[in-house]
Design a protein around this motif. Structure first.
Motif, PDB file in Angstrom:
ATOM      1  N   ASN A 321       0.813  -1.224   0.000  1.00 23.49           N
ATOM      2  CA  ASN A 321       0.000   0.000   0.000  1.00 23.49           C
ATOM      3  C   ASN A 321       0.842   1.269   0.000  1.00 23.49           C
ATOM      4  OD1 ASN A 321       1.005   0.052   2.595  1.00 23.49           O
ATOM      5  ND2 ASN A 321      -0.962  -0.275   3.595  1.00 23.49           N
ATOM      6  N   ALA A 322       2.161   1.136  -0.149  1.00 25.92           N
ATOM      7  CA  ALA A 322       3.057   2.291  -0.199  1.00 25.92           C
ATOM      8  C   ALA A 322       4.327   1.870  -0.929  1.00 25.92           C
ATOM      9  CB  ALA A 322       3.372   2.797   1.207  1.00 25.92           C
ATOM     10  N   PRO A 323       5.050   2.820  -1.524  1.00 19.34           N
ATOM     11  CA  PRO A 323       6.203   2.466  -2.367  1.00 19.34           C
ATOM     12  C   PRO A 323       7.516   2.244  -1.618  1.00 19.34           C
ATOM     13  CG  PRO A 323       5.799   4.809  -2.507  1.00 19.34           C
ATOM     14  CD  PRO A 323       4.687   4.242  -1.663  1.00 19.34           C
ATOM     15  N   HIS A 324       7.507   2.211  -0.300  1.00 22.31           N
ATOM     16  CA  HIS A 324       8.720   1.968   0.480  1.00 22.31           C
ATOM     17  C   HIS A 324       9.819   2.982   0.158  1.00 22.31           C
ATOM     18  CE1 HIS A 324       8.103  -2.029   2.589  1.00 22.31           C
ATOM     19  NE2 HIS A 324       6.968  -1.807   1.966  1.00 22.31           N
ATOM     20  N   SER A 325       9.416   4.219   0.002  1.00 18.25           N
ATOM     21  CA  SER A 325      10.340   5.347  -0.149  1.00 18.25           C
ATOM     22  C   SER A 325       9.537   6.611   0.110  1.00 18.25           C
ATOM     23  CB  SER A 325      10.957   5.392  -1.545  1.00 18.25           C
ATOM     24  OG  SER A 325      11.614   6.626  -1.756  1.00 18.25           O
ATOM     25  N   GLN A 326       9.987   7.426   1.050  1.00 22.59           N
ATOM     26  CA  GLN A 326       9.255   8.652   1.358  1.00 22.59           C
ATOM     27  C   GLN A 326       9.226   9.584   0.154  1.00 22.59           C
ATOM     28  OE1 GLN A 326       8.042   9.163   4.812  1.00 22.59           O
ATOM     29  NE2 GLN A 326       6.712  10.477   3.619  1.00 22.59           N
ATOM     30  N   TYR A 327      10.291   9.581  -0.628  1.00 22.80           N
ATOM     31  CA  TYR A 327      10.373  10.467  -1.785  1.00 22.80           C
ATOM     32  C   TYR A 327       9.374  10.049  -2.861  1.00 22.80           C
ATOM     33  CZ  TYR A 327      14.740  11.700   0.537  1.00 22.80           C
ATOM     34  OH  TYR A 327      15.676  12.087   1.471  1.00 22.80           O
ATOM     35  N   PHE A 328       9.361   8.758  -3.188  1.00 22.44           N
ATOM     36  CA  PHE A 328       8.413   8.282  -4.195  1.00 22.44           C
ATOM     37  C   PHE A 328       6.980   8.351  -3.679  1.00 22.44           C
ATOM     38  CE2 PHE A 328      12.126   6.356  -6.313  1.00 22.44           C
ATOM     39  CZ  PHE A 328      11.841   6.695  -7.624  1.00 22.44           C
ATOM     40  N   ILE A 375      20.506  14.547   7.778  1.00 20.53           N
ATOM     41  CA  ILE A 375      21.122  13.676   6.772  1.00 20.53           C
ATOM     42  C   ILE A 375      20.758  12.218   7.035  1.00 20.53           C
ATOM     43  CG2 ILE A 375      23.334  12.782   5.946  1.00 20.53           C
ATOM     44  CD1 ILE A 375      24.455  15.588   6.246  1.00 20.53           C
ATOM     45  N   GLY A 376      20.740  11.826   8.307  1.00 21.07           N
ATOM     46  CA  GLY A 376      20.331  10.462   8.634  1.00 21.07           C
ATOM     47  C   GLY A 376      18.924  10.175   8.141  1.00 21.07           C
ATOM     48  N   TYR A 377      17.995  11.058   8.413  1.00 19.29           N
ATOM     49  CA  TYR A 377      16.610  10.849   7.991  1.00 19.29           C
ATOM     50  C   TYR A 377      16.467  10.908   6.473  1.00 19.29           C
ATOM     51  CZ  TYR A 377      14.010  10.366  12.338  1.00 19.29           C
ATOM     52  OH  TYR A 377      13.466   9.872  13.512  1.00 19.29           O
ATOM     53  N   MET A 378      17.235  11.773   5.827  1.00 23.39           N
ATOM     54  CA  MET A 378      17.178  11.822   4.361  1.00 23.39           C
ATOM     55  C   MET A 378      17.608  10.486   3.764  1.00 23.39           C
ATOM     56  SD  MET A 378      18.559  15.684   3.504  1.00 23.39           S
ATOM     57  CE  MET A 378      18.349  15.472   1.731  1.00 23.39           C
ATOM     58  N   ASP A 379      18.604   9.863   4.355  1.00 23.30           N
ATOM     59  CA  ASP A 379      19.024   8.541   3.887  1.00 23.30           C
ATOM     60  C   ASP A 379      17.985   7.475   4.232  1.00 23.30           C
ATOM     61  OD1 ASP A 379      21.384   9.317   2.691  1.00 23.30           O
ATOM     62  OD2 ASP A 379      22.566   9.106   4.503  1.00 23.30           O
ATOM     63  N   PHE A 380      17.429   7.548   5.441  1.00 25.23           N
ATOM     64  CA  PHE A 380      16.407   6.578   5.835  1.00 25.23           C
ATOM     65  C   PHE A 380      15.240   6.588   4.854  1.00 25.23           C
ATOM     66  CE2 PHE A 380      17.550   7.451  10.582  1.00 25.23           C
ATOM     67  CZ  PHE A 380      18.767   6.801  10.403  1.00 25.23           C
ATOM     68  N   MET A 381      14.863   7.777   4.406  1.00 20.45           N
ATOM     69  CA  MET A 381      13.667   7.931   3.569  1.00 20.45           C
ATOM     70  C   MET A 381      13.849   7.402   2.158  1.00 20.45           C
ATOM     71  SD  MET A 381      11.944  11.548   4.806  1.00 20.45           S
ATOM     72  CE  MET A 381      13.309  12.559   4.262  1.00 20.45           C
ATOM     73  N   LEU A 382      15.081   7.068   1.791  1.00 19.72           N
ATOM     74  CA  LEU A 382      15.294   6.478   0.468  1.00 19.72           C
ATOM     75  C   LEU A 382      14.559   5.154   0.323  1.00 19.72           C
ATOM     76  CD1 LEU A 382      19.121   7.155   0.005  1.00 19.72           C
ATOM     77  CD2 LEU A 382      17.260   8.186  -1.335  1.00 19.72           C
ATOM     78  N   THR A 383      14.516   4.360   1.395  1.00 23.20           N
ATOM     79  CA  THR A 383      13.980   3.003   1.300  1.00 23.20           C
ATOM     80  C   THR A 383      12.814   2.734   2.250  1.00 23.20           C
ATOM     81  OG1 THR A 383      15.673   2.259   2.871  1.00 23.20           O
ATOM     82  CG2 THR A 383      16.181   2.051   0.525  1.00 23.20           C
ATOM     83  N   ALA A 384      12.251   3.789   2.848  1.00 26.36           N
ATOM     84  CA  ALA A 384      11.118   3.592   3.763  1.00 26.36           C
ATOM     85  C   ALA A 384      10.298   4.872   3.847  1.00 26.36           C
ATOM     86  CB  ALA A 384      11.609   3.197   5.155  1.00 26.36           C
ATOM     87  N   GLU A 385       9.005   4.723   4.195  1.00 29.42           N
ATOM     88  CA  GLU A 385       8.145   5.903   4.411  1.00 29.42           C
ATOM     89  C   GLU A 385       8.337   6.343   5.863  1.00 29.42           C
ATOM     90  OE1 GLU A 385       6.445   2.908   3.609  1.00 29.42           O
ATOM     91  OE2 GLU A 385       6.617   3.158   1.444  1.00 29.42           O
ATOM     92  N   THR A 386       9.513   6.877   6.147  1.00 32.95           N
ATOM     93  CA  THR A 386       9.915   7.169   7.518  1.00 32.95           C
ATOM     94  C   THR A 386       8.972   8.137   8.207  1.00 32.95           C
ATOM     95  OG1 THR A 386      12.194   6.837   6.793  1.00 32.95           O
ATOM     96  CG2 THR A 386      11.871   7.859   8.943  1.00 32.95           C
ATOM     97  N   LEU A 387       8.532   9.165   7.510  1.00 33.02           N
ATOM     98  CA  LEU A 387       7.676  10.181   8.117  1.00 33.02           C
ATOM     99  C   LEU A 387       6.218   9.741   8.186  1.00 33.02           C
ATOM    100  CD1 LEU A 387       9.142  13.501   6.668  1.00 33.02           C
ATOM    101  CD2 LEU A 387       9.760  12.251   8.749  1.00 33.02           C
ATOM    102  N   ASP A 388       5.923   8.548   7.710  1.00 34.12           N
ATOM    103  CA  ASP A 388       4.581   7.988   7.860  1.00 34.12           C
ATOM    104  C   ASP A 388       4.515   7.031   9.045  1.00 34.12           C
ATOM    105  OD1 ASP A 388       3.768   9.402   5.711  1.00 34.12           O
ATOM    106  OD2 ASP A 388       3.672   7.719   4.312  1.00 34.12           O
ATOM    107  N   ARG A 389       5.626   6.871   9.750  1.00 32.83           N
ATOM    108  CA  ARG A 389       5.673   5.997  10.918  1.00 32.83           C
ATOM    109  C   ARG A 389       5.734   6.869  12.169  1.00 32.83           C
ATOM    110  NH1 ARG A 389       4.285   3.499   7.398  1.00 32.83           N
ATOM    111  NH2 ARG A 389       5.001   1.483   6.570  1.00 32.83           N
ATOM    112  N   GLN A 390       4.754   6.715  13.045  1.00 29.52           N
ATOM    113  CA  GLN A 390       4.596   7.628  14.172  1.00 29.52           C
ATOM    114  C   GLN A 390       5.843   7.702  15.039  1.00 29.52           C
ATOM    115  OE1 GLN A 390       1.860   7.683  18.053  1.00 29.52           O
ATOM    116  NE2 GLN A 390       0.651   7.639  16.178  1.00 29.52           N
TER     117      GLN A 390
END
Length: 420
Positions: A321-328, A375-390
């Protein structure tokens, strides 16, 4: 002017100690006790709202340009999601996680007035890294789990452990006294073990990026020879971690490389990396078909099922249900402006921090920690919807509120702290 003795008897002193304790608990218990960090963040919000209300008639320093930009892009990022909800895309529940970015704003406005002792955050990070290492050892060695995950998924457990470890690493060099250096040194070892035992490849991506940041800005004022030696030690540690049979590093790295190669050369999708690449492909197709306006919040799953039924993407994607990237995710659901708002949310504070780090000053601790966090979060968001996780967005929002408040205080003319 308030003297030290009179200040310690006032409500403002107790309020600052309370806020410091809450920040310490939020980081210390972030991966060790379920919901504890959320309760600490909620208490921080309540204290901040009460403090702002009690001091509503007192003057406050004017917002600087970087603050206006930072708060503005935060509102834009949240506002685009809220607009989608008003237009009927997704229900109000999708606002839950990104709302933490907004709820942290009163905390920032309060702390920029009262000031904050950064030691509370650093001690909390050190305790958190130690607990993360203990938790990882219990799950990985005692329970025999392939990847340590704490009370969340292994992905976010490893990512939070990395942030805590980096804060502890900073503290090793900055702290005074042998006991504190020993405490933070043990925290770095325990936290780094948790990062590796988690198998969180998205977290591992950030490690070389942040190391390059630290070396390029020479934050510890090392000679060139020491920096070269540090780089060699860093590479040696990574190679040792890769070769260690007790850790999942080699299996996870080799699997990722093989899966990516198989995706592009053989068209094999049914792997962890293959599915992620196929989801990014689906997100791009949605973006183009929507003329870069986005398909709407929480609409990715419906559109990816349609694309799967049409045979344009792998049929296995219908389960995601999500593309596993915050950017995408931002690009597919909010379009070009959504991606722009996400990038601005990261780059506005990062630019401010990096600019400050170029200035030779003893008061750039918050800038360094802020840059590492972004920078850590920017890298995390490459492969996960980090800001969609509470858990992840809450930690980011409230830690950034603290660091930006300290940064403001460190970079303004000295004045007595105000308010309760």
């Amino acid at each position: 002017m308030v003297t030290k003795g009179s200040e310690e008897k006032g409500a403002s002193w107790y309020a600052r100690q309370l806020m410091g304790t809450l920040v310490l608990l939020m980081l210390a218990l972030s991966v060790a006790v379920h919901k504890a960090s959320g309760m600490a963040a909620l208490a921080m919000l309540v204290v901040s709202l009460v403090g702002l209300f009690l001091n509503r008639k007192k003057s406050s320093p004017q917002l600087e340009l970087w603050e206006k930009w930072w708060l503005g892009v935060t509102l834009l990022f949240f506002g685009l999601i809220a607009l989608d909800v008003l237009m009927g895309y997704g229900d109000v529940s999708v606002l839950d996680s990104p709302s933490r970015l907004i709820l942290a704003i009163p905390v920032y406005l309060y702390l920029r007035r009262t000031g904050f002792n950064l030691d509370y955050l650093l001690v909390g990070a050190g305790v958190g890294a130690l607990l993360a290492g203990g938790y990882a050892g219990y799950q990985h060695l005692y329970l025999g789990r392939e990847m340590a995950e704490g009370f969340t998924s292994h992905i976010y457990f490893g990512q939070i452990a990395l942030i805590l470890t980096l804060y502890a690493l900073f503290s090793v060099a900055q702290s005074g006294g042998l006991l504190m250096k020993l405490f933070y040194g043990l925290a770095v070892i325990a936290g780094f073990y948790a990062v590796l035992a988690s198998g969180s490849r998205g977290g591992w991506i950030a490690i070389p990026t942040i190391f390059i940041l630290l070396m390029s800005y020479n934050v510890w004022h090392m000679s060139l020879r020491k920096r070269v030696a540090s780089g060699m030690i860093f590479v040696a540690v990574l190679l040792a971690a890769y070769q260690a049979p007790e850790l999942p590093v080699q299996n996870r790295v080799d699997a990722a490389v093989n899966n990516v190669v198989a995706y592009f050369e053989e068209g094999r999708v049914a792997t962890s990396s293959g599915f992620r690449l196929e989801m990014w492909k689906a997100a791009w197709i949605m973006t183009v078909e929507s003329d870069f306006l986005g398909v709407g919040e929480a609409e990715f799953d419906d559109h990816v099922k349609r694309l799967a039924n049409e045979g344009r993407v792998h049929s296995g994607l219908s389960y995601f249900n999500a593309p596993h990237s915050q950017y995408f995710n931002a690009l597919a659901e909010q379009g070009g402006i959504g991606l722009l708002s996400l990038l601005l949310l990261m780059f506005v504070p990062l630019k401010t921090f990096l600019k400050s780090m170029r200035v030779s000053s003893e008061q750039r601790d918050s800038a360094l920690l802020g840059a590492v966090t972004v920078i850590g979060y920017m890298d995390f968001m490459l492969t996960a919807e980090t800001l969609d996780r509470q858990l992840m967005v809450r930690l980011y929002a409230f830690v950034m509120a603290v660091l930006c408040a300290v940064f403001f205080q460190q970079n303004r003319p000295k004045a007595p702290a105000e308010g309760v």
